[in-house]
Design a protein around this motif. Structure first.
Motif, PDB file in Angstrom:
ATOM      1  N   PHE A  75       0.588  -1.544  -0.004  1.00 36.81           N
ATOM      2  CA  PHE A  75      -0.197  -0.095   0.001  1.00 36.81           C
ATOM      3  C   PHE A  75       0.921   1.313  -0.003  1.00 36.81           C
ATOM      4  O   PHE A  75       0.417   2.276  -0.797  1.00 36.81           O
ATOM      5  CB  PHE A  75      -0.954  -0.024   1.079  1.00 36.81           C
ATOM      6  N   ASN A  76       1.797   1.439   0.395  1.00 35.20           N
ATOM      7  CA  ASN A  76       2.683   2.365   0.671  1.00 35.20           C
ATOM      8  C   ASN A  76       3.658   2.497  -0.214  1.00 35.20           C
ATOM      9  O   ASN A  76       4.288   3.635  -0.580  1.00 35.20           O
ATOM     10  CB  ASN A  76       3.667   1.763   2.150  1.00 35.20           C
ATOM     11  N   LEU A  77       3.795   1.720  -0.766  1.00 39.01           N
ATOM     12  CA  LEU A  77       4.589   1.183  -1.937  1.00 39.01           C
ATOM     13  C   LEU A  77       4.144   2.003  -2.730  1.00 39.01           C
ATOM     14  O   LEU A  77       4.011   3.271  -4.396  1.00 39.01           O
ATOM     15  CB  LEU A  77       5.201  -0.150  -2.203  1.00 39.01           C
ATOM     16  N   ILE A  78       2.318   1.824  -3.284  1.00 38.46           N
ATOM     17  CA  ILE A  78       1.881   1.900  -4.862  1.00 38.46           C
ATOM     18  C   ILE A  78       1.353   3.347  -4.297  1.00 38.46           C
ATOM     19  O   ILE A  78       1.430   4.361  -5.187  1.00 38.46           O
ATOM     20  CB  ILE A  78       0.559   1.360  -4.327  1.00 38.46           C
ATOM     21  N   THR A  79       0.680   3.783  -3.097  1.00 38.77           N
ATOM     22  CA  THR A  79       0.207   5.206  -2.357  1.00 38.77           C
ATOM     23  C   THR A  79       1.754   6.114  -2.548  1.00 38.77           C
ATOM     24  O   THR A  79       1.444   7.941  -2.689  1.00 38.77           O
ATOM     25  CB  THR A  79      -0.294   5.692  -1.224  1.00 38.77           C
ATOM     26  N   LYS A  80       3.169   5.959  -1.937  1.00 36.53           N
ATOM     27  CA  LYS A  80       4.214   7.062  -2.118  1.00 36.53           C
ATOM     28  C   LYS A  80       3.527   7.868  -1.047  1.00 36.53           C
ATOM     29  O   LYS A  80       3.979   8.354  -0.818  1.00 36.53           O
ATOM     30  CB  LYS A  80       4.593   7.806  -3.087  1.00 36.53           C
ATOM     31  N   LEU A  81       3.850   7.480  -0.137  1.00 35.90           N
ATOM     32  CA  LEU A  81       2.375   8.104   1.085  1.00 35.90           C
ATOM     33  C   LEU A  81       3.722   8.042   2.074  1.00 35.90           C
ATOM     34  O   LEU A  81       5.328   7.513   1.985  1.00 35.90           O
ATOM     35  CB  LEU A  81       1.322   7.305   2.413  1.00 35.90           C
ATOM     36  N   ASP A  82       4.199   9.747   2.049  1.00 35.96           N
ATOM     37  CA  ASP A  82       5.705  10.443   2.880  1.00 35.96           C
ATOM     38  C   ASP A  82       5.474  11.002   4.750  1.00 35.96           C
ATOM     39  O   ASP A  82       5.013  11.789   4.459  1.00 35.96           O
ATOM     40  CB  ASP A  82       6.268  11.252   2.343  1.00 35.96           C
ATOM     41  N   THR A  83       4.890   8.890   5.285  1.00 37.64           N
ATOM     42  CA  THR A  83       4.088  10.464   6.286  1.00 37.64           C
ATOM     43  C   THR A  83       4.839  10.751   7.298  1.00 37.64           C
ATOM     44  O   THR A  83       5.252  11.061   8.007  1.00 37.64           O
ATOM     45  CB  THR A  83       3.812   8.450   7.132  1.00 37.64           C
ATOM     46  N   PHE A  84       6.105   9.288   7.721  1.00 37.18           N
ATOM     47  CA  PHE A  84       7.491  10.075   8.081  1.00 37.18           C
ATOM     48  C   PHE A  84       8.471  10.084   7.130  1.00 37.18           C
ATOM     49  O   PHE A  84       9.359   9.662   6.986  1.00 37.18           O
ATOM     50  CB  PHE A  84       7.879   8.913   8.916  1.00 37.18           C
TER      51      PHE A  84
END
Length: 171
Positions: A75-84
């Motif tokens: 999920f993080n790989l696909i969405t490229k979220l930069d939460t931290f």
């Protein structure tokens, strides 16, 4: 295979019922008394719902934790979220995986354990509670004709509960 379970109030009543079943020619390897001084629920094989819930929870965790990790990572790989931002791209993906694994663990605990606790025991829990209250169970295991014959005999002893079960290996 059919089972017939009679709940009797005391030991004397259970022994009288057992003797009546013996007098009427029922095979004694098909009859058992459960209670203080006789077989316990565990020895006879009544399922402990708490133990079943733990087993179900562990089985679900075996599958859900790794699946949750992979799902969170992807999920993080696909969405490229930069939460931290301090963790970088790979760090955010790893944190997403860890959080996904934790979610899988919580799912196995709440759903696997909770559902197993509610439905895992079936009628075993009420029977265990009656045994703990000092009552006795007379269990007859055998064919339909055998359990019908035992039913007529056991009804004479005015059991607190008389319940028949049918288990098929085809199901």
């Amino acid at each position: 295979m059919n089972y017939l379970v009679a709940v009797l109030n005391d030991r004397i009543q259970a022994e009288e019922a057992y003797s009546a079943l013996e007098r009427d020619g029922l095979p004694m390897e098909s009859v058992a008394i459960l209670g203080r001084g006789y077989k316990s629920a565990d020895e006879y094989g009544l399922i402990d719902p708490n133990e079943q819930a733990r087993k179900q929870s562990k089985l679900m965790a075996f599958w859900l934790v790794p699946f949750g990790f992979v799902a969170g990572f992807c999920f993080n790989l696909i969405t490229k979220l930069d939460t931290f931002p301090w963790a970088g791209e790979l760090g955010n993906q790893a944190i997403g995986g860890i959080l996904g694994g934790l979610a899988g663990g919580m799912g196995s605990l709440f759903i696997g354990g909770g559902v197993g606790l509610i439905v895992g025991g079936g009628d075993a829990l009420p029977y265990r509670n009656r045994l703990n209250a000092g009552k006795y169970l007379v269990v007859v295991k055998g064919s339909d004709a055998l359990t019908r014959k035992a039913t007529t005999i056991l009804r004479q002893y005015d059991p607190e509960n008389l319940q028949g079960y049918f288990y098929s290996s085809d199901v």
